[in-house]
Write a protein that holds these residues in place. Sequence first.
Motif, PDB file in Angstrom:
ATOM      1  N   GLN A 144      25.477  -1.173  26.222  1.00  0.00           N
ATOM      2  CA  GLN A 144      24.537  -0.233  25.604  1.00  0.00           C
ATOM      3  C   GLN A 144      23.210  -0.907  25.298  1.00  0.00           C
ATOM      4  OE1 GLN A 144      26.680   1.343  22.239  1.00  0.00           O
ATOM      5  NE2 GLN A 144      27.667   2.948  23.454  1.00  0.00           N
ATOM      6  N   LEU A 145      23.248  -2.150  24.827  1.00  0.00           N
ATOM      7  CA  LEU A 145      22.005  -2.876  24.584  1.00  0.00           C
ATOM      8  C   LEU A 145      21.225  -3.081  25.879  1.00  0.00           C
ATOM      9  CD1 LEU A 145      23.021  -5.660  22.022  1.00  0.00           C
ATOM     10  CD2 LEU A 145      21.545  -3.697  21.611  1.00  0.00           C
ATOM     11  N   ALA A 146      21.961  -3.249  26.978  1.00  0.00           N
ATOM     12  CA  ALA A 146      21.318  -3.500  28.269  1.00  0.00           C
ATOM     13  C   ALA A 146      20.573  -2.274  28.799  1.00  0.00           C
ATOM     14  CB  ALA A 146      22.361  -3.955  29.291  1.00  0.00           C
ATOM     15  N   GLU A 147      20.792  -1.115  28.194  1.00  0.00           N
ATOM     16  CA  GLU A 147      20.060   0.073  28.633  1.00  0.00           C
ATOM     17  C   GLU A 147      18.591   0.004  28.255  1.00  0.00           C
ATOM     18  OE1 GLU A 147      22.059   3.436  27.047  1.00  0.00           O
ATOM     19  OE2 GLU A 147      23.876   3.172  28.267  1.00  0.00           O
ATOM     20  N   ARG A 160      19.163 -10.587  28.620  1.00  0.00           N
ATOM     21  CA  ARG A 160      18.575 -10.611  27.276  1.00  0.00           C
ATOM     22  C   ARG A 160      19.507  -9.948  26.267  1.00  0.00           C
ATOM     23  NH1 ARG A 160      12.444  -8.761  26.415  1.00  0.00           N
ATOM     24  NH2 ARG A 160      12.223 -10.698  27.626  1.00  0.00           N
ATOM     25  N   ALA A 161      20.168  -8.865  26.654  1.00  0.00           N
ATOM     26  CA  ALA A 161      21.098  -8.192  25.738  1.00  0.00           C
ATOM     27  C   ALA A 161      22.242  -9.126  25.350  1.00  0.00           C
ATOM     28  CB  ALA A 161      21.647  -6.930  26.403  1.00  0.00           C
ATOM     29  N   LEU A 162      22.782  -9.843  26.315  1.00  0.00           N
ATOM     30  CA  LEU A 162      23.873 -10.778  26.021  1.00  0.00           C
ATOM     31  C   LEU A 162      23.387 -11.906  25.121  1.00  0.00           C
ATOM     32  CD1 LEU A 162      25.646 -11.024  29.513  1.00  0.00           C
ATOM     33  CD2 LEU A 162      26.373  -9.729  27.503  1.00  0.00           C
ATOM     34  N   LEU A 168      22.835 -10.476  21.481  1.00  0.00           N
ATOM     35  CA  LEU A 168      24.108 -10.170  20.827  1.00  0.00           C
ATOM     36  C   LEU A 168      24.847 -11.451  20.461  1.00  0.00           C
ATOM     37  CD1 LEU A 168      25.817  -7.719  20.017  1.00  0.00           C
ATOM     38  CD2 LEU A 168      26.943  -7.849  22.237  1.00  0.00           C
ATOM     39  N   THR A 169      24.902 -12.405  21.389  1.00  0.00           N
ATOM     40  CA  THR A 169      25.612 -13.661  21.129  1.00  0.00           C
ATOM     41  C   THR A 169      24.947 -14.443  20.005  1.00  0.00           C
ATOM     42  OG1 THR A 169      26.322 -13.793  23.437  1.00  0.00           O
ATOM     43  CG2 THR A 169      26.388 -15.826  22.154  1.00  0.00           C
ATOM     44  N   PHE A 170      23.627 -14.573  20.047  1.00  0.00           N
ATOM     45  CA  PHE A 170      22.912 -15.347  19.035  1.00  0.00           C
ATOM     46  C   PHE A 170      23.071 -14.715  17.646  1.00  0.00           C
ATOM     47  CE2 PHE A 170      19.380 -17.060  16.659  1.00  0.00           C
ATOM     48  CZ  PHE A 170      19.218 -18.351  17.149  1.00  0.00           C
TER      49      PHE A 170
END
Length: 496
Positions: A405-408, A414-416, A419-421
């Motif tokens: 969903q963030l990747a949309e 960048r989304a990964l 989210l990971t950070f």
Amino acid sequence: MFAAWIGYLLDGFDFVLITLVLTEIAAEFHLNTATAASLISGAFITRWLGGAVLGAMGDRYGRKTAMVTSILLYSLGTFACGFAWGYTSLFVARLVIGLGMAGEYSAGVTYVLESWPVRWRNRASGFIISGYAGGTVLAAELYRWVVPHWGWRWMFWIGVLPVLVALWMRRSLPEAGDWQRQIGTTGTEGERPHPFRPLFTGRIRPWINAALGSAASVALFGVFTPVGAGAVPGLSAVAAVCLVAFAAQLGGRRGWLLYVALMATVFCAFLYSWPIQALLPTYLKTDLGYAPGQVTDVMFYAGFGTMAGCWLAGFAGDRFGTRRAYAGTLLASLAFVFPVFAVQDSLPALGVLVFGLLALGQGISGILPKYLAGHFPTATRAASLGFVYNVGALGGAVAPVLGAQLAEGMSLGRALAVLTFGLTLVVIILVGGDVPRRLGRLVDRQAPEEHLVPEAGEGGTPPRQASASTPAPASTPASTTPASTPAPGEVPPDPA
């Protein structure tokens, strides 16, 4: 140790099989992408139940019995997948795998932690969890050879081999030392722990809890399958309320807040770690345009990085203390997050960075069992650990969806990274700040610092004083034992 490591390796092997052959299954059964993906999520629907039930079995009948039962469940469930004639039969088999997989975590890690000398229990935790990463590497390698020649069903039929390991364990292994000394030798079976007793007291409560369990299962089924499309927020809320209600009862008046806090911590740990585990291959193929062989190479770096990280985490935990090692290693992993997703054209550089990120960020999960187990006494350790971990593991099912969903609104890489950070910072605060235990003490001021191993810097005795060869004086009453000294029976003598 070797037996439990093999069990966990085969657990990882059986779990990832469905991800490797999902496209072949979807083609044969004519499934769309959403329906096929629900087969992966199916195991998460029963994990909370399997962790609690098999954990309770381990507390009452012994760690070895529960571990053997869990291996039989997930291996026979995997074997059944090979005979599936359609979506429904395959989904039911995945539910069985979820039960066994959850039980393996609670039974296997408590079996090892309670058998090793106390001064080495962080590295014991790291060693056994490294088996899961080894299982994923083994499955990926077999996929390359088996499926092109014999088809996808043979991957599942090979997955029945853990049954042989379970039979050998049942015949050859001793019981866990701590459990045997504190529980196994205590009179009749009626005097042994019954972790689920709070759920069945009175005349009305059993019926209420049966309804809660049914509601949680139905809600999770709707969340992780296409059936609940459009109602996911509401179903998620229903499942959360039901599972928190169980935590409140199992933890009791003094422990319920600790249970909920640990569930939230594990949930966040899965949220930061699973987006990369689940979506890294997709990122490599879509954003970087890597060929299948190149993706395999990067995944080998990732798998062996996680294994090496588990080993490193164990030694660091025994040297610096579980919480310090956990928070410090995660803090170091932040230096690798954005560089991993900045590399574009160099596979060796990407491989080295992925190895470092997975070693520090994912590998530290090797001492997560030790961190969780230390919050619970021997009598209820397996059931409590199994429940809080496997409820928190639902974050592993949410994480890929959240990442997608963030990747949309941005690139997948960048989304990964974001989210990971971000979630790694949250876990650093929760674990490094000892937030679950601090919250637990709001309702139980007498809670001990550490049930499993007293540690330097965590309110316990230094590792050299807490070695297995130095038991607590038998004449000291538990009620007057200071926080820095383990209560009688909590630190058993080392048989060696």
